[in-house]
Each structure stands twice: as C-alpha cells, then as structure tokens.
Motif scaffolding. Sequence first.
Motif, mmCIF file in Angstrom:
data_model
loop_
_atom_site.group_PDB
_atom_site.id
_atom_site.type_symbol
_atom_site.label_atom_id
_atom_site.label_comp_id
_atom_site.label_asym_id
_atom_site.label_seq_id
_atom_site.Cartn_x
_atom_site.Cartn_y
_atom_site.Cartn_z
ATOM 1 N N GLY A 163 -5.086 7.848 4.470
ATOM 2 C CA GLY A 163 -4.711 6.688 4.985
ATOM 3 C C GLY A 163 -3.339 6.390 5.245
ATOM 4 N N TRP A 164 -2.469 7.332 5.245
ATOM 5 C CA TRP A 164 -1.051 7.142 5.693
ATOM 6 C C TRP A 164 -0.939 6.801 6.981
ATOM 7 C CZ3 TRP A 164 0.754 10.061 9.440
ATOM 8 C CH2 TRP A 164 -0.008 11.303 9.643
ATOM 9 N N THR A 206 -0.697 3.153 -2.953
ATOM 10 C CA THR A 206 -1.423 4.407 -2.821
ATOM 11 C C THR A 206 -1.080 5.699 -3.432
ATOM 12 O OG1 THR A 206 -2.118 3.556 -0.407
ATOM 13 C CG2 THR A 206 -2.153 6.064 -0.645
ATOM 14 N N TYR A 212 -7.716 6.850 0.115
ATOM 15 C CA TYR A 212 -6.360 6.730 0.260
ATOM 16 C C TYR A 212 -5.852 8.139 0.565
ATOM 17 C CZ TYR A 212 -6.872 2.358 -1.948
ATOM 18 O OH TYR A 212 -7.143 0.997 -2.588
ATOM 19 N N LYS A 251 -1.781 5.122 -7.269
ATOM 20 C CA LYS A 251 -3.391 5.321 -7.651
ATOM 21 C C LYS A 251 -3.706 6.773 -7.300
ATOM 22 C CE LYS A 251 -7.419 3.338 -7.921
ATOM 23 N NZ LYS A 251 -7.756 2.805 -9.409
ATOM 24 N N PHE A 253 0.924 -1.106 0.094
ATOM 25 C CA PHE A 253 0.065 0.024 0.084
ATOM 26 C C PHE A 253 0.845 1.158 -0.006
ATOM 27 C CE2 PHE A 253 -3.313 -2.674 1.204
ATOM 28 C CZ PHE A 253 -4.346 -2.375 0.137
ATOM 29 N N MET A 298 -8.631 8.998 7.495
ATOM 30 C CA MET A 298 -9.224 8.404 6.091
ATOM 31 C C MET A 298 -10.458 9.184 5.697
ATOM 32 S SD MET A 298 -8.257 4.438 6.181
ATOM 33 C CE MET A 298 -9.040 4.041 4.614
ATOM 34 N N PHE A 333 -11.206 5.674 -3.973
ATOM 35 C CA PHE A 333 -9.929 5.605 -3.967
ATOM 36 C C PHE A 333 -9.708 6.860 -2.959
ATOM 37 C CE2 PHE A 333 -9.902 9.201 -7.017
ATOM 38 C CZ PHE A 333 -8.776 9.728 -6.753
#
Length: 189
Positions: A76-77, A42, A73, A45, A38, A122, A70
Amino acid sequence: MADTINHGATEVANPRYSVNQRSMLLIGLFFLSISAFFFIYTPAKISENSSAYIRLTTIKPEFILQDTGFLLYYGGWLILATLLVMGLYSLFLAYKGERPRSFDKKITRAMGYSIVLGFILMISGKFVAQMYWSNTFEQAGYVECENSFGMTQSWSTKVWAFNAESCRTPFDQDAIRQKQAEIAVVPES
C-alpha cells in the motif's frame, strides 16, 4: 473567474481558475493527516504482526490465528504516497488561490494512475505476503484449516493447526487471540 490577456487583436482567456482556499486547506490537511497516520501505522503494524508470527512459530502453540487483512499494507505504499501528494497539492492550491489548468490536468492524471497502480500493488503485495506466511507456517509444521470462516466467523482470519484433526474440534477463538497476544508481547526467558 477567468482574466483575459490581450495579444494583439485577439483576446485569450487565462487558463487559471480560482478555488476556495479554505476548502483546499481543509482537504490538504485531511489528506496529509491520513497519509501521516498510515505512514506511521503501516510499518508498525507490519513489524508487530511479523514479529508475533515469527515468535508464535518458534513457541508452537496448538493454533495460530492469522489476520490476513493487514497483508494489504505490504503493497500500500504507493497509495500512501498518492495521498501525500494530493494533500500537498491541495495546500499548494490553498496558498495560490487558483489552479493552473495545464498543470492541474497533468497532476490529476498522474494521481489517478498511481491510485490504480497502488491498488494493484496492494492486492499483489497481499498475495506475496500470504505466500510467504503460508510457507513459514507450513515449514513450522502447521496445516491450514479448511473451514477458517466457520471457525472464526471472519473472512480475514486464517486458522493454522498442528494437524487436520485439531481443525475439527471446537475452540475458543477469543482465548487463543489472548494467548497469542501474551506470547507475542512477553519475551522468552
């Protein structure tokens, strides 16, 4: 199995517990591989979709199908970093063969908080990115179709059109997706 330490007249249990090293190794490798995937997927994407949307707004096709799934993302880090820490900690446990109880509680608590905070980031990142892309599409002259789910049968797809009348006409979403993919890949001449 807990060892005992003799401190004068009293015996104190050593606060370390053995772990299954093979299981910890597999768990660690699993979390590391997920986080590595990911960490690569990520940004790729996000970059791919962002450049495709920017390109589509300059070419201005009749419809734009926006994949809103998407957008998670963008924030989402922190969850990815937590998965990385979980993997590294599992490998540490596999190497040591035991876990120190005091450190185990602290790192478990920190990972729990970071997962909760990661989900909050997120969701908030999704809303910020959605506001950005909505504003970008509206500035390019598009309007959001009211019945996106009815048109695409997908909860994570928004349909943008040049006018509200176009939203009422039936369309072939597979053909539009194919055309968007071609526009996003082929450079302008």
